[in-house]
Scaffold this motif. Structure first.
Motif, PDB file in Angstrom:
ATOM      1  N   GLU A  78       0.857  -1.182   0.000  1.00  0.00           N
ATOM      2  CA  GLU A  78       0.000   0.000   0.000  1.00  0.00           C
ATOM      3  C   GLU A  78       0.897   1.238   0.000  1.00  0.00           C
ATOM      4  OE1 GLU A  78      -3.359  -0.277   0.091  1.00  0.00           O
ATOM      5  OE2 GLU A  78      -3.852   1.848   0.272  1.00  0.00           O
ATOM      6  N   LEU A  79       0.726   2.090  -1.006  1.00  0.00           N
ATOM      7  CA  LEU A  79       1.512   3.319  -1.089  1.00  0.00           C
ATOM      8  C   LEU A  79       0.595   4.510  -0.886  1.00  0.00           C
ATOM      9  CD1 LEU A  79       3.694   2.523  -4.254  1.00  0.00           C
ATOM     10  CD2 LEU A  79       4.499   2.632  -1.884  1.00  0.00           C
ATOM     11  N   GLY A  80       0.973   5.399   0.035  1.00  0.00           N
ATOM     12  CA  GLY A  80       0.242   6.653   0.190  1.00  0.00           C
ATOM     13  C   GLY A  80       0.552   7.565  -0.993  1.00  0.00           C
ATOM     14  N   PRO A  81      -0.154   8.707  -1.110  1.00  0.00           N
ATOM     15  CA  PRO A  81       0.149   9.636  -2.216  1.00  0.00           C
ATOM     16  C   PRO A  81       1.633  10.018  -2.187  1.00  0.00           C
ATOM     17  CG  PRO A  81      -1.859  10.282  -1.068  1.00  0.00           C
ATOM     18  CD  PRO A  81      -1.240   9.178  -0.254  1.00  0.00           C
ATOM     19  N   GLY A  82       2.304   9.891  -3.314  1.00  0.00           N
ATOM     20  CA  GLY A  82       3.742  10.174  -3.376  1.00  0.00           C
ATOM     21  C   GLY A  82       4.606   9.052  -2.823  1.00  0.00           C
ATOM     22  N   GLY A  83       3.984   8.005  -2.316  1.00  0.00           N
ATOM     23  CA  GLY A  83       4.736   6.896  -1.707  1.00  0.00           C
ATOM     24  C   GLY A  83       5.654   6.213  -2.707  1.00  0.00           C
ATOM     25  N   LEU A  84       6.727   5.677  -2.193  1.00  0.00           N
ATOM     26  CA  LEU A  84       7.750   5.101  -3.077  1.00  0.00           C
ATOM     27  C   LEU A  84       8.278   3.780  -2.529  1.00  0.00           C
ATOM     28  CD1 LEU A  84       9.820   5.520  -5.486  1.00  0.00           C
ATOM     29  CD2 LEU A  84      11.338   6.529  -3.770  1.00  0.00           C
ATOM     30  N   ILE A  85       8.335   2.776  -3.398  1.00  0.00           N
ATOM     31  CA  ILE A  85       9.143   1.583  -3.113  1.00  0.00           C
ATOM     32  C   ILE A  85      10.488   1.904  -3.740  1.00  0.00           C
ATOM     33  CG2 ILE A  85       9.337  -0.921  -3.278  1.00  0.00           C
ATOM     34  CD1 ILE A  85       6.365  -1.014  -4.070  1.00  0.00           C
ATOM     35  N   PRO A  86      11.509   2.177  -2.909  1.00  0.00           N
ATOM     36  CA  PRO A  86      12.751   2.733  -3.449  1.00  0.00           C
ATOM     37  C   PRO A  86      13.496   1.710  -4.307  1.00  0.00           C
ATOM     38  CG  PRO A  86      13.025   2.191  -1.125  1.00  0.00           C
ATOM     39  CD  PRO A  86      11.572   1.945  -1.458  1.00  0.00           C
ATOM     40  N   PRO A  87      14.417   2.175  -5.162  1.00  0.00           N
ATOM     41  CA  PRO A  87      15.162   1.255  -6.021  1.00  0.00           C
ATOM     42  C   PRO A  87      15.767   0.105  -5.213  1.00  0.00           C
ATOM     43  CG  PRO A  87      15.610   3.503  -6.673  1.00  0.00           C
ATOM     44  CD  PRO A  87      14.787   3.584  -5.413  1.00  0.00           C
ATOM     45  N   HIS A  88      15.474  -1.116  -5.659  1.00  0.00           N
ATOM     46  CA  HIS A  88      15.906  -2.308  -4.934  1.00  0.00           C
ATOM     47  C   HIS A  88      15.997  -3.479  -5.896  1.00  0.00           C
ATOM     48  CE1 HIS A  88      11.505  -2.634  -5.036  1.00  0.00           C
ATOM     49  NE2 HIS A  88      11.654  -3.951  -4.912  1.00  0.00           N
ATOM     50  N   THR A  89      16.540  -4.582  -5.416  1.00  0.00           N
ATOM     51  CA  THR A  89      16.557  -5.804  -6.218  1.00  0.00           C
ATOM     52  C   THR A  89      16.116  -6.980  -5.358  1.00  0.00           C
ATOM     53  OG1 THR A  89      18.736  -6.768  -5.747  1.00  0.00           O
ATOM     54  CG2 THR A  89      18.692  -4.931  -7.283  1.00  0.00           C
ATOM     55  N   HIS A  90      15.647  -8.022  -6.038  1.00  0.00           N
ATOM     56  CA  HIS A  90      15.378  -9.313  -5.397  1.00  0.00           C
ATOM     57  C   HIS A  90      16.330 -10.307  -6.053  1.00  0.00           C
ATOM     58  CE1 HIS A  90      11.846  -7.455  -3.736  1.00  0.00           C
ATOM     59  NE2 HIS A  90      11.488  -7.087  -4.948  1.00  0.00           N
ATOM     60  N   PRO A  91      17.450 -10.619  -5.369  1.00  0.00           N
ATOM     61  CA  PRO A  91      18.466 -11.428  -6.039  1.00  0.00           C
ATOM     62  C   PRO A  91      17.991 -12.814  -6.457  1.00  0.00           C
ATOM     63  CG  PRO A  91      18.983 -11.098  -3.699  1.00  0.00           C
ATOM     64  CD  PRO A  91      17.864 -10.173  -4.033  1.00  0.00           C
ATOM     65  N   ARG A  92      16.973 -13.344  -5.793  1.00  0.00           N
ATOM     66  CA  ARG A  92      16.579 -14.724  -6.091  1.00  0.00           C
ATOM     67  C   ARG A  92      15.215 -14.841  -6.760  1.00  0.00           C
ATOM     68  NH1 ARG A  92      19.273 -14.466  -1.410  1.00  0.00           N
ATOM     69  NH2 ARG A  92      17.406 -14.053  -0.187  1.00  0.00           N
ATOM     70  N   SER A  93      14.656 -13.732  -7.281  1.00  0.00           N
ATOM     71  CA  SER A  93      13.292 -13.861  -7.783  1.00  0.00           C
ATOM     72  C   SER A  93      12.927 -12.843  -8.857  1.00  0.00           C
ATOM     73  CB  SER A  93      12.321 -13.691  -6.611  1.00  0.00           C
ATOM     74  OG  SER A  93      10.996 -13.841  -7.052  1.00  0.00           O
ATOM     75  N   CYS A  94      12.073 -13.279  -9.771  1.00  0.00           N
ATOM     76  CA  CYS A  94      11.355 -12.364 -10.649  1.00  0.00           C
ATOM     77  C   CYS A  94      10.181 -11.801  -9.853  1.00  0.00           C
ATOM     78  CB  CYS A  94      10.788 -13.092 -11.865  1.00  0.00           C
ATOM     79  SG  CYS A  94      11.970 -14.106 -12.731  1.00  0.00           S
ATOM     80  N   GLU A  95       9.547 -10.783 -10.393  1.00  0.00           N
ATOM     81  CA  GLU A  95       8.419 -10.177  -9.686  1.00  0.00           C
ATOM     82  C   GLU A  95       7.297  -9.880 -10.682  1.00  0.00           C
ATOM     83  OE1 GLU A  95       9.530  -6.931  -7.181  1.00  0.00           O
ATOM     84  OE2 GLU A  95       7.553  -6.021  -7.221  1.00  0.00           O
ATOM     85  N   PHE A  96       6.089 -10.231 -10.286  1.00  0.00           N
ATOM     86  CA  PHE A  96       4.884  -9.964 -11.080  1.00  0.00           C
ATOM     87  C   PHE A  96       4.095  -8.933 -10.292  1.00  0.00           C
ATOM     88  CE2 PHE A  96       0.393 -10.721 -11.838  1.00  0.00           C
ATOM     89  CZ  PHE A  96       0.273 -11.145 -13.154  1.00  0.00           C
ATOM     90  N   ILE A  97       3.873  -7.746 -10.864  1.00  0.00           N
ATOM     91  CA  ILE A  97       3.186  -6.665 -10.149  1.00  0.00           C
ATOM     92  C   ILE A  97       1.788  -6.483 -10.730  1.00  0.00           C
ATOM     93  CG2 ILE A  97       3.220  -4.194  -9.570  1.00  0.00           C
ATOM     94  CD1 ILE A  97       6.263  -4.245 -10.160  1.00  0.00           C
ATOM     95  N   LEU A  98       0.783  -6.579  -9.886  1.00  0.00           N
ATOM     96  CA  LEU A  98      -0.589  -6.297 -10.306  1.00  0.00           C
ATOM     97  C   LEU A  98      -1.086  -5.096  -9.507  1.00  0.00           C
ATOM     98  CD1 LEU A  98      -3.445  -6.862 -11.518  1.00  0.00           C
ATOM     99  CD2 LEU A  98      -3.796  -8.454  -9.605  1.00  0.00           C
ATOM    100  N   VAL A  99      -1.474  -4.037 -10.201  1.00  0.00           N
ATOM    101  CA  VAL A  99      -2.040  -2.863  -9.527  1.00  0.00           C
ATOM    102  C   VAL A  99      -3.545  -3.084  -9.405  1.00  0.00           C
ATOM    103  CG1 VAL A  99      -2.386  -0.358  -9.673  1.00  0.00           C
ATOM    104  CG2 VAL A  99      -0.234  -1.378 -10.463  1.00  0.00           C
ATOM    105  N   VAL A 100      -4.096  -2.940  -8.203  1.00  0.00           N
ATOM    106  CA  VAL A 100      -5.544  -3.111  -8.049  1.00  0.00           C
ATOM    107  C   VAL A 100      -6.242  -1.793  -7.713  1.00  0.00           C
ATOM    108  CG1 VAL A 100      -5.390  -5.556  -7.419  1.00  0.00           C
ATOM    109  CG2 VAL A 100      -5.386  -3.837  -5.622  1.00  0.00           C
ATOM    110  N   ARG A 101      -5.414  -0.772  -7.340  1.00  0.00           N
ATOM    111  CA  ARG A 101      -6.026   0.525  -7.031  1.00  0.00           C
ATOM    112  C   ARG A 101      -4.983   1.611  -7.240  1.00  0.00           C
ATOM    113  NH1 ARG A 101      -8.004   2.912  -1.270  1.00  0.00           N
ATOM    114  NH2 ARG A 101      -6.219   1.741  -0.533  1.00  0.00           N
ATOM    115  N   GLY A 102      -5.402   2.746  -7.786  1.00  0.00           N
ATOM    116  CA  GLY A 102      -4.508   3.891  -7.927  1.00  0.00           C
ATOM    117  C   GLY A 102      -3.680   3.856  -9.202  1.00  0.00           C
ATOM    118  N   THR A 103      -2.686   4.748  -9.252  1.00  0.00           N
ATOM    119  CA  THR A 103      -1.816   4.882 -10.424  1.00  0.00           C
ATOM    120  C   THR A 103      -0.372   4.947  -9.949  1.00  0.00           C
ATOM    121  OG1 THR A 103      -3.556   6.223 -11.462  1.00  0.00           O
ATOM    122  CG2 THR A 103      -1.387   6.250 -12.515  1.00  0.00           C
ATOM    123  N   VAL A 104       0.465   4.071 -10.489  1.00  0.00           N
ATOM    124  CA  VAL A 104       1.882   4.075 -10.099  1.00  0.00           C
ATOM    125  C   VAL A 104       2.758   4.158 -11.345  1.00  0.00           C
ATOM    126  CG1 VAL A 104       1.466   2.723  -8.010  1.00  0.00           C
ATOM    127  CG2 VAL A 104       2.160   1.534 -10.104  1.00  0.00           C
TER     128      VAL A 104
END
Ligand SMILES: *[C@@H]1O[C@H](CO)[C@@H](O)[C@H](O)[C@H]1NC(C)=O
Length: 227
Positions: free
Chosen positions: A101-127
Motif C-alpha cells: 500500500e503506497l500513500g500519495p507520493g509513496g515510493l518503493i525505493p530502487p531495490h533488487t530481489h536477487p533470487r526472484s522475478c516479480e509480477f506486479i498487479l495494480v488493483v487501485r490507484g496509479t503508479v
C-alpha cells in the motif's frame, strides 16, 4: 588446451553456482514447515511436518485485504506479506506474495530481489514503475523500462534487476506482487550503500557516485538511523 580446460571449468563453476541460486524443486507434494528447533532435518531451512498431519489450515491465511505494517514509513509504504512464515504450507513451493500500500507520493525505493522475478498487479490507484537493465552491447550503459500502471495493469520485473514503484496518483495505490521464490531477498540500494554499519568508505562512495565527500556525508547522515 590447459587454458581451454580452465575456461570450461570456470564456466561450469559459474553456471552451477547459478543453478544453486534457484529455489529447489520440491521432491514431494508438500513440506509444511514446523518451527521446532528440536528436529534435525531441515528443508529450505525448515523442518517438515509429517505429511499425514498436514491440514488445510497449513495452506491458508486471511487478512491480505489489510494495509499491513509500515516498511519505510518515511516513504509512505506498507506491506502485508504472505510467505512461509505466515503460511507454513508455502515451504519449498518457491512462492511469496506481498500486498503493498503506497500513500500519495509513496515510493518503493530502487531495490533488487536477487533470487526472484516479480509480477506486479495494480488493483487501485496509479503508479509509475520501472527497471533498469545493462545494455549488453554497451557495458556501463543501462536502459530504463518504465510504465505508468493503473488498476488491472501488470508489469513484470526480471530476476535481480534494479526496480522501483512510485505512487503518482492523487490517492493511495494498492499492488499485489508475486515472487517465484520462498525467500526472494530485498536489497534497497540507498540503504545498503549509505546506511551500512560500519559505513562504506567515503572514498569508495564519492568515486563510485562521482560526488564530493561532503555530499557522501550528507546522504549517509540521512540513513544513519537505519539498522
Ligand atoms: C494509504 O497508504 C498509507 C501508506 O501505506 C497508509 O498508511 C494509509 O493507511 C493508507 N490510507 C488509506 C485510506 O488506505
Amino acid at each position: 588446451m590447459a587454458t581451454g580446460f580452465l575456461v570450461t571449468l570456470s564456466i561450469v563453476a559459474f553456471t552451477s553456482s547459478l543453478a544453486y541460486a534457484y529455489d529447489p524443486s520440491p521432491l514431494q507434494d508438500f513440506c509444511v514447515a514446523v518451527n521446532d528447533p528440536k528436529h534435525a532435518v531441515f528443508m529450505n531451512g525448515r523442518v517438515c511436518k509429517d505429511p499425514k498431519l498436514a491440514t488445510a489450515d497449513d495452506f491458508f491465511t486471511s487478512g491480505l485485504d489489510a494495509i499491513g505494517t509500515a516498511a519505510f514509513p518515511e516513504l509512505s509504504m506498507s506491506v502485508n506479506v504472505a510467505d512461509v512464515n505466515r503460511i507454513p504450507g508455502m515451504n519449498t513451493l518457491g512462492l511469496t506474495v506481498v500486498r503493498t500500500e503506497l500513500g500519495p507520493g509513496g515510493l518503493i525505493p530502487p531495490h533488487t530481489h536477487p533470487r526472484s522475478c516479480e509480477f506486479i498487479l495494480v488493483v487501485r490507484g496509479t503508479v509509475y514503475s520501472g527497471f533498469v537493465a545493462v545494455d549488453p552491447r554497451n557495458l556501463g550503459k543501462t536502459r530504463l523500462f518504465e510504465k505508468t500502471l493503473k488498476a488491472g495493469d501488470v508489469f513484470v520485473i526480471p530476476q535481480g534487476l534494479i526496480h522501483f514503484t512510485h505512487n503518482v496518483g492523487a490517492g493511495n495505490a494498492t499492488l499485489f506482487t508475486a515472487f517465484n521464490s520462498q525467500n526472494a531477498g530485498f536489497i534497497t540500494l540507498a540503504n545498503e550503500l549509505f546506511g551500512s554499519d560500519p559505513a562504506v568508505s567515503e572514498d569508495v562512495l564519492s568515486k563510485a557516485f562521482r560526488i564530493d565527500k561532503e555530499s557522501v556525508q550528507h546522504i549517509q547522515a540521512k540513513f544513519s538511523s537505519v539498522g
